[in-house]
Design an enzyme around this catalytic site. Sequence first.
Site, PDB file in Angstrom:
ATOM      1  N   ARG A  69     107.585  -0.038  -9.009  1.00  0.00           N
ATOM      2  CA  ARG A  69     108.665   0.622  -8.271  1.00  0.00           C
ATOM      3  C   ARG A  69     108.040   1.536  -7.213  1.00  0.00           C
ATOM      4  NH1 ARG A  69     111.797  -2.710  -9.490  1.00  0.00           N
ATOM      5  NH2 ARG A  69     113.686  -2.516 -10.735  1.00  0.00           N
ATOM      6  N   HIS A  96     110.134  -6.636  -1.611  1.00  0.00           N
ATOM      7  CA  HIS A  96     110.676  -6.650  -2.982  1.00  0.00           C
ATOM      8  C   HIS A  96     111.055  -8.081  -3.416  1.00  0.00           C
ATOM      9  CE1 HIS A  96     112.837  -4.090  -6.224  1.00  0.00           C
ATOM     10  NE2 HIS A  96     112.457  -5.261  -6.724  1.00  0.00           N
TER      11      HIS A  96
HETATM   12  P1  NDP Z   1     108.653  -3.798 -20.164  1.00  0.00           P
HETATM   13  O1  NDP Z   1     109.614  -2.756 -20.591  1.00  0.00           O
HETATM   14  O2  NDP Z   1     108.621  -5.089 -20.896  1.00  0.00           O
HETATM   15  O3  NDP Z   1     107.159  -3.199 -20.189  1.00  0.00           O
HETATM   16  C1  NDP Z   1     106.852  -1.927 -19.747  1.00  0.00           C
HETATM   17  C2  NDP Z   1     105.407  -1.603 -20.093  1.00  0.00           C
HETATM   18  O4  NDP Z   1     105.080  -0.319 -19.536  1.00  0.00           O
HETATM   19  C3  NDP Z   1     105.171  -1.500 -21.605  1.00  0.00           C
HETATM   20  O5  NDP Z   1     103.902  -2.031 -21.941  1.00  0.00           O
HETATM   21  C4  NDP Z   1     105.187   0.009 -21.847  1.00  0.00           C
HETATM   22  O6  NDP Z   1     104.417   0.431 -22.948  1.00  0.00           O
HETATM   23  C5  NDP Z   1     104.545   0.504 -20.574  1.00  0.00           C
HETATM   24  N1  NDP Z   1     104.884   1.906 -20.332  1.00  0.00           N
HETATM   25  C6  NDP Z   1     106.111   2.471 -20.206  1.00  0.00           C
HETATM   26  N2  NDP Z   1     106.005   3.799 -20.050  1.00  0.00           N
HETATM   27  C7  NDP Z   1     104.685   4.086 -20.104  1.00  0.00           C
HETATM   28  C8  NDP Z   1     103.935   5.279 -20.038  1.00  0.00           C
HETATM   29  N3  NDP Z   1     104.538   6.483 -19.904  1.00  0.00           N
HETATM   30  N4  NDP Z   1     102.593   5.202 -20.143  1.00  0.00           N
HETATM   31  C9  NDP Z   1     101.973   4.010 -20.314  1.00  0.00           C
HETATM   32  N5  NDP Z   1     102.633   2.830 -20.380  1.00  0.00           N
HETATM   33  C10 NDP Z   1     103.965   2.875 -20.293  1.00  0.00           C
HETATM   34  O7  NDP Z   1     108.925  -4.041 -18.618  1.00  0.00           O
HETATM   35  P2  NDP Z   1     108.694  -5.382 -17.763  1.00  0.00           P
HETATM   36  O8  NDP Z   1     107.302  -5.827 -17.965  1.00  0.00           O
HETATM   37  O9  NDP Z   1     109.795  -6.345 -18.023  1.00  0.00           O
HETATM   38  O10 NDP Z   1     108.919  -4.809 -16.278  1.00  0.00           O
HETATM   39  C11 NDP Z   1     108.100  -3.790 -15.752  1.00  0.00           C
HETATM   40  C12 NDP Z   1     108.648  -3.298 -14.423  1.00  0.00           C
HETATM   41  O11 NDP Z   1     108.407  -4.275 -13.395  1.00  0.00           O
HETATM   42  C13 NDP Z   1     110.164  -3.104 -14.327  1.00  0.00           C
HETATM   43  O12 NDP Z   1     110.564  -1.903 -14.943  1.00  0.00           O
HETATM   44  C14 NDP Z   1     110.392  -3.084 -12.836  1.00  0.00           C
HETATM   45  O13 NDP Z   1     110.210  -1.777 -12.329  1.00  0.00           O
HETATM   46  C15 NDP Z   1     109.275  -3.975 -12.296  1.00  0.00           C
HETATM   47  N6  NDP Z   1     109.802  -5.239 -11.760  1.00  0.00           N
HETATM   48  C16 NDP Z   1     109.589  -5.520 -10.428  1.00  0.00           C
HETATM   49  C17 NDP Z   1     110.042  -6.695  -9.877  1.00  0.00           C
HETATM   50  C18 NDP Z   1     109.747  -7.015  -8.455  1.00  0.00           C
HETATM   51  O14 NDP Z   1     110.187  -8.060  -7.966  1.00  0.00           O
HETATM   52  N7  NDP Z   1     108.991  -6.201  -7.755  1.00  0.00           N
HETATM   53  C19 NDP Z   1     110.767  -7.689 -10.677  1.00  0.00           C
HETATM   54  C20 NDP Z   1     110.938  -7.310 -12.048  1.00  0.00           C
HETATM   55  C21 NDP Z   1     110.481  -6.123 -12.550  1.00  0.00           C
HETATM   56  P3  NDP Z   1     104.807  -0.032 -24.451  1.00  0.00           P
HETATM   57  O15 NDP Z   1     104.473  -1.498 -24.518  1.00  0.00           O
HETATM   58  O16 NDP Z   1     103.898   0.771 -25.292  1.00  0.00           O
HETATM   59  O17 NDP Z   1     106.267   0.244 -24.634  1.00  0.00           O
HETATM   60  C1  OXD Z   2     113.883  -6.167 -11.171  1.00  0.00           C
HETATM   61  C2  OXD Z   2     113.552  -6.193  -9.769  1.00  0.00           C
HETATM   62  O1  OXD Z   2     113.784  -5.099 -11.758  1.00  0.00           O
HETATM   63  O2  OXD Z   2     113.950  -7.142  -9.072  1.00  0.00           O
HETATM   64  O3  OXD Z   2     114.238  -7.219 -11.733  1.00  0.00           O
HETATM   65  O4  OXD Z   2     112.856  -5.309  -9.290  1.00  0.00           O
END
Ligand code: NDP
Ligand code: OXD
Length: 309
Positions: free
Chosen positions: A224, A272
């Site tokens: 993000r 994006h």
């Molecule tokens: P998940 O919720 O599956 O995974 C999030 C990961 O981040 C987990 O491993 C979690 O740890 C870790 N995490 C969260 N908070 C912290 C912290 N404070 N310190 C360390 N690690 C942390 O999310 P997704 O993988 O599905 O998606 C990740 C992000 O990708 C979305 O939130 C979105 O912002 C972005 N995204 C972007 C897109 C784009 O097109 N640019 C498309 C889709 C998503 P733990 O495993 O221990 O819970």
């Molecule tokens: C999502 C994105 O969060 O598109 O799926 O960023």
Amino acid sequence: MALIFHSSIKRDDWWRAEIGKHIPDLEIRFYPEVGNPDDIEFALCFNMPQGELAKFKNLKAIFSLGAGVDHFFEDPTFPLHIPFARVVNDELTSRMSEYVTQHVLNHHRYQIEYDQQQKNRSWEVRHAPAAQNRKVGIMGLGELGQGAAKTLNLLGFDVAGWSRTSKDIDGVSCFHGSDQLDAFLARTEILVCLLPLTPETENILNSELFLKLPEGAAIINPGRGGHLVDEDLIKALDSGHLSGATLDVFHVEPLPEESPLWSHPKIRVTPHVASIAAPGQVAELAAKNIIRARNGDALINQVDLTRGY
Ligand code: NDP
Ligand code: OXD
């Protein structure tokens, strides 16, 4: 009773048909054509204007059209008592793995530098190490981070990841928590941010963090825009400490014309598009969750409100 749909991409007939395949009797209304707000039982949306969801007093469930849910929590009136689910699906994960791999390879093989050289008609050969000697670090080892790690492993990269809780993933050196962040950064030459945006991760990509990376490291941010302090990135690139950055997400989207990120020679911008949830799979998931909500069952991919992701 009805479902309210909101997306910046207008394909109303398509969504009606797609959701209708699974639940033919569900009435779908397209925001802002809400009708009587008391009829709204479900919401399937992304970037809904603030204050709108709170107007639906009979909501049974909210479904995000994407994986990230930070923008929902930015709405101070977001109804936190309503079950809320996000998108997780194999196509979203594999598309993100493609994006990460594409840009890891660009940085690994000095493509940003070669693009500049081409502009100057300069023939300068740079020797990239073999993939097994290139250390990639992924912040966030969730659905998308783990998917990207697996794909990079197949190409032979030396992959590490950092998450909130501890993990044990084949072929990935796993770090977790703030105590292990410095060790993770110290070994990371190409840093990929796939964290969710939460109060803990906001502005995490800042000068202090960059200085903990080895000289010449590169950054890829499809997480993000709120993860990155833009000015700190520009400083780190201009000083030569970082070699390049690829950014897919921004504080303000579309990225304003006057943003210095557009024209910085060491920055690549994508609009994006790292991974867009496959609409067919999203519609199917929403339909399954509607049936579950009507039966009083827990939603698939329900967001944990205590963690905020
Ligand atoms: P998940 O919720 O599956 O995974 C999030 C990961 O981040 C987990 O491993 C979690 O740890 C870790 N995490 C969260 N908070 C912290 C912290 N404070 N310190 C360390 N690690 C942390 O999310 P997704 O993988 O599905 O998606 C990740 C992000 O990708 C979305 O939130 C979105 O912002 C972005 N995204 C972007 C897109 C784009 O097109 N640019 C498309 C889709 C998503 P733990 O495993 O221990 O819970
Ligand atoms: C999502 C994105 O969060 O598109 O799926 O960023």
